[in-house]
Design a protein around this motif. Structure first.
Motif, mmCIF file in Angstrom:
data_model
loop_
_atom_site.group_PDB
_atom_site.id
_atom_site.type_symbol
_atom_site.label_atom_id
_atom_site.label_comp_id
_atom_site.label_asym_id
_atom_site.label_seq_id
_atom_site.Cartn_x
_atom_site.Cartn_y
_atom_site.Cartn_z
ATOM 1 N N VAL A 7 102.329 9.628 4.523
ATOM 2 C CA VAL A 7 101.032 9.407 3.870
ATOM 3 C C VAL A 7 100.039 10.433 4.423
ATOM 4 C CG1 VAL A 7 99.200 7.741 3.401
ATOM 5 C CG2 VAL A 7 101.569 6.950 3.678
ATOM 6 N N THR A 76 96.072 10.465 8.273
ATOM 7 C CA THR A 76 95.091 10.739 7.207
ATOM 8 C C THR A 76 93.714 11.041 7.784
ATOM 9 O OG1 THR A 76 94.277 8.457 6.908
ATOM 10 C CG2 THR A 76 96.249 9.097 5.654
ATOM 11 N N PRO A 81 92.494 5.093 4.627
ATOM 12 C CA PRO A 81 93.808 4.952 3.978
ATOM 13 C C PRO A 81 94.923 4.600 4.966
ATOM 14 C CG PRO A 81 92.782 7.056 3.398
ATOM 15 C CD PRO A 81 91.921 6.436 4.436
ATOM 16 N N ASP A 162 86.372 14.282 14.005
ATOM 17 C CA ASP A 162 85.910 13.310 15.007
ATOM 18 C C ASP A 162 85.799 13.982 16.378
ATOM 19 O OD1 ASP A 162 88.776 13.452 14.579
ATOM 20 O OD2 ASP A 162 88.995 11.918 16.123
#
Ligand code: NAD
Length: 268
Positions: A7, A76, A81, A162
């Motif tokens: 993902v 992700t 998500p 971040d």
């Protein structure tokens, strides 16, 4: 053969993971997920990661492919998500490997509760070297003790969303554990202006952002008359991807529970 779905498949990290999964003889790259509307939807998973075609294509919902998957990898940006993927993998009983950083405590709690019936490896840094580093830092902090000031400095590429990095937190936490301090109480994130003298207990954490730096972390123990520095430099994202491949194999055999890279390396 372990069938792997990824993902965030069009991302920088997942591209390298997809490549190594595709090359591994015991793993089969069978699924890739991106956000609805992504240009990557419908592309062949192999082509997307610079390998041969797989015959499997990128989809926009993990739910549609999870039953034909043996392990799910999730990296992700943004992090939300990742929580959704954990809910889908957890409900389907599939092992999960999560590398997403910058998650809020609420997101981590939601993810943890979603995967309580499956093995989940969650690590801010899948590099084997960094995992060993966290152990060394904890030991060094314990041995050097309160006479040495601890400062953590990290540097990453300009796109990182971040700060400080999840790894910098993990290293600061390792030092705090070794010194029996609570990082929430003693962590100081950057300094500016009239800060006054440094307190003995504080653990400083500092983030640099520049160019295409893959990831650099230095932990400094500053004493009187000497400085000890322990550092790690990632030269390519493959350091993380190699750790993810190792984690997929490990999680496929593990009992349900939350694990980190120290568990995977057997040094917890
Ligand atoms: P990136 O921006 O290149 O990739 C993130 C991918 O997530 C993108 O392709 C994006 O389209 C995708 N995405 C967004 N919404 C989605 C959705 N709803 N469904 C599926 N995919 C979706 O970022 P990156 O550099 O690959 O980093 C991704 C994350 O991994 C960050 O949190 C980063 O800090 C972390 N990271 C962790 C490690 C580690 O070892 N744990 C190492 C490097 C990066």
């Amino acid at each position: 053969m372990t069938r792997v779905a990824i993902v965030g498949i069009a991302g920088r990290m997942c591209g390298r993971i997809a490549h190594l999964v595709h090359e591994a003889e015991d793993l089969d790259l069978t699924g890739g997920v991106e956000f609805p509307g992504s240009d990557a939807i419908g592309k062949d998973l192999g082509e997307l990661s610079g390998s041969e075609r797989t015959g499997h294509h990128v989809v926009d919902n993990l739910e549609t492919i999870v039953s034909a998957t043996d392990a799910v990898v999730v990296f992700t940006a943004p992090p939300d998500p990742t929580v959704t993927a954990a809910e889908i993998a957890g409900a389907a009983g599939k092992p999960l490997i999560v590398g997403t950083t910058g998650m809020s405590p609420e997101q981590i709690e939601a993810m943890t509760s979603a995967v309580k019936n499956v093995p989940c490896v969650f690590a801010p840094n899948f590099s084997i070297g960094v995992t060993v580093l966290t152990k060394l830092i904890e030991d060094a902090a314990r041995i050097l003790g309160n006479d040495y000031d601890v400062e953590v400095v990290e540097a990453h590429h300009r796109y990182k969303q971040d700060a400080p990095s999840g790894t910098a937190y993990a290293l600061a936490e390792a030092a705090a554990r070794g010194l029996e301090r609570d990082l929430n109480a003693v962590g100081v994130y950057g300094r500016h202006g009239d800060t006054g003298a440094r307190s003995q207990a504080e653990i400083g954490v500092h983030a640099l952002r520049a160019g295409d730096i893959v990831g650099e972390h230095t932990v400094m123990f500053g004493g009187i008359g000497e400085t000890v520095q322990i550092a790690h430099r990632a030269q390519s994202r493959d350091t993380f991807a190699v750790g993810v491949v190792r984690s997929i194999r490990w999680a496929s055999e593990a009992d349900a529970g939350m694990y980190n890279m120290r568990d995977v390396l057997g040094i917890s």
